[in-house]
Design a protein around this motif. Structure first.
Motif, PDB file in Angstrom:
ATOM      1  N   ASP A 128       0.822  -1.216   0.000  1.00 21.51           N
ATOM      2  CA  ASP A 128       0.000   0.000   0.000  1.00 21.51           C
ATOM      3  C   ASP A 128       0.856   1.267   0.000  1.00 21.51           C
ATOM      4  O   ASP A 128       0.397   2.329  -0.420  1.00 21.51           O
ATOM      5  CB  ASP A 128      -0.945   0.024   1.201  1.00 21.51           C
ATOM      6  N   GLU A 129       2.108   1.151   0.487  1.00 21.90           N
ATOM      7  CA  GLU A 129       3.010   2.309   0.500  1.00 21.90           C
ATOM      8  C   GLU A 129       3.977   2.289  -0.681  1.00 21.90           C
ATOM      9  O   GLU A 129       4.932   3.059  -0.720  1.00 21.90           O
ATOM     10  CB  GLU A 129       3.767   2.369   1.820  1.00 21.90           C
ATOM     11  N   GLY A 130       3.743   1.385  -1.635  1.00 24.77           N
ATOM     12  CA  GLY A 130       4.535   1.378  -2.855  1.00 24.77           C
ATOM     13  C   GLY A 130       5.728   0.456  -2.886  1.00 24.77           C
ATOM     14  O   GLY A 130       6.458   0.413  -3.885  1.00 24.77           O
ATOM     15  N   PHE A 131       5.956  -0.305  -1.825  1.00 19.62           N
ATOM     16  CA  PHE A 131       7.083  -1.236  -1.822  1.00 19.62           C
ATOM     17  C   PHE A 131       6.759  -2.438  -2.699  1.00 19.62           C
ATOM     18  O   PHE A 131       5.608  -2.891  -2.762  1.00 19.62           O
ATOM     19  CB  PHE A 131       7.400  -1.703  -0.397  1.00 19.62           C
ATOM     20  N   THR A 132       7.773  -2.976  -3.372  1.00 15.05           N
ATOM     21  CA  THR A 132       7.590  -4.136  -4.249  1.00 15.05           C
ATOM     22  C   THR A 132       8.347  -5.365  -3.767  1.00 15.05           C
ATOM     23  O   THR A 132       8.216  -6.433  -4.353  1.00 15.05           O
ATOM     24  CB  THR A 132       8.041  -3.810  -5.686  1.00 15.05           C
ATOM     25  N   ARG A 133       9.143  -5.191  -2.704  1.00 15.23           N
ATOM     26  CA  ARG A 133       9.904  -6.310  -2.159  1.00 15.23           C
ATOM     27  C   ARG A 133       9.923  -6.226  -0.634  1.00 15.23           C
ATOM     28  O   ARG A 133       9.828  -5.145  -0.068  1.00 15.23           O
ATOM     29  CB  ARG A 133      11.357  -6.310  -2.649  1.00 15.23           C
ATOM     30  N   LEU A 134      10.078  -7.391  -0.008  1.00 13.64           N
ATOM     31  CA  LEU A 134      10.238  -7.495   1.441  1.00 13.64           C
ATOM     32  C   LEU A 134      11.596  -8.130   1.727  1.00 13.64           C
ATOM     33  O   LEU A 134      12.058  -8.983   0.963  1.00 13.64           O
ATOM     34  CB  LEU A 134       9.153  -8.377   2.054  1.00 13.64           C
ATOM     35  N   GLU A 135      12.186  -7.732   2.848  1.00 10.62           N
ATOM     36  CA  GLU A 135      13.448  -8.322   3.283  1.00 10.62           C
ATOM     37  C   GLU A 135      13.377  -8.528   4.784  1.00 10.62           C
ATOM     38  O   GLU A 135      12.730  -7.759   5.491  1.00 10.62           O
ATOM     39  CB  GLU A 135      14.602  -7.389   2.921  1.00 10.62           C
ATOM     40  N   LEU A 136      14.054  -9.564   5.273  1.00 12.86           N
ATOM     41  CA  LEU A 136      14.092  -9.822   6.707  1.00 12.86           C
ATOM     42  C   LEU A 136      15.370 -10.556   7.067  1.00 12.86           C
ATOM     43  O   LEU A 136      16.083 -11.065   6.201  1.00 12.86           O
ATOM     44  CB  LEU A 136      12.868 -10.631   7.148  1.00 12.86           C
ATOM     45  N   MET A 137      15.643 -10.595   8.347  1.00 13.43           N
ATOM     46  CA  MET A 137      16.744 -11.391   8.882  1.00 13.43           C
ATOM     47  C   MET A 137      16.108 -12.477   9.729  1.00 13.43           C
ATOM     48  O   MET A 137      15.462 -12.190  10.735  1.00 13.43           O
ATOM     49  CB  MET A 137      17.692 -10.535   9.715  1.00 13.43           C
ATOM     50  N   ALA A 138      16.252 -13.717   9.284  1.00 11.31           N
ATOM     51  CA  ALA A 138      15.577 -14.850   9.924  1.00 11.31           C
ATOM     52  C   ALA A 138      16.473 -15.548  10.934  1.00 11.31           C
ATOM     53  O   ALA A 138      17.669 -15.705  10.716  1.00 11.31           O
ATOM     54  CB  ALA A 138      15.157 -15.869   8.858  1.00 11.31           C
ATOM     55  N   THR A 139      15.853 -15.988  12.012  1.00  8.31           N
ATOM     56  CA  THR A 139      16.508 -16.957  12.885  1.00  8.31           C
ATOM     57  C   THR A 139      16.374 -18.321  12.218  1.00  8.31           C
ATOM     58  O   THR A 139      15.557 -18.510  11.307  1.00  8.31           O
ATOM     59  CB  THR A 139      15.823 -17.019  14.265  1.00  8.31           C
TER      60      THR A 139
END
Length: 177
Positions: A128-139
């Motif tokens: 909804d805010e225009g982002f096209t990718r997600l990123e995270l640091m996983a355990t």
């Protein structure tokens, strides 16, 4: 069991920190040594900037917190309020992935859809805010959930700031909505 979601408020902080402590203490030991679990508690935690930004969710089952997590439009990839590496610079949705942050499930509610619900909420809000990718640091404990949701490994690394090297996995996913 019916899960509901709402945005977290500062009034939730103590309850959320207790939930996080339980999740770290009970869900990580199958993946990490005792020393690494203790170090994880020093590395991870709640970043209250997410609450202030209105991007942090509480998942409840009949009014009882079952989990929490959120996303961020800021540069910090992981770490709680106590992390010296926090960076509040705003990301550019045209170039940067939104960050999925501080996801925890109360051990009493594991494998009941709490994590997937948080990921769906984060993905919709970031899109909804225009982002096209997600990123995270996983355990290592969270990695299977993220893989099943479509995240792919970018790199494996360790964070030793808590006194022992804790393995973590940087992961990324395109937003599909």
């Amino acid at each position: 069991m019916t899960l509901t979601s709402r945005l977290a408020t500062r009034a939730d902080v103590d309850v959320l920190r207790a939930l996080m402590d339980r999740a770290i203490a009970e869900l990580l030991p199958g993946f990490l040594s005792d020393e690494q679990v203790r170090a994880s508690a020093a590395i991870m935690g709640l970043d209250t900037q997410l609450i202030d930004d209105g991007t942090y969710f509480v998942i409840e089952s009949d009014g009882v917190p079952a989990g929490c997590g959120g996303w961020s439009r800021r540069a910090t990839l992981y770490g709680g309020d106590h992390a010296a590496s926090r960076d509040s610079a705003l990301l550019d949705p045209a170039h940067d992935p939104a960050r999925v942050r501080a996801m925890y499930t109360d051990p009493a509610y594991k494998r009941r859809g709490v994590g997937r619900m948080i990921l769906e909420l984060c993905e919709r809000a970031a899109a909804d805010e225009g982002f096209t990718r997600l990123e995270l640091m996983a355990t290592l404990a969270g990695e299977p959930l993220y893989r099943s949701y479509g995240f792919a490994e970018v790199e494996r690394t360790e964070d030793a700031r808590g006194g022992a090297p804790v393995p973590i996995v940087r992961m990324r996913r395109d937003i599909t909505s």
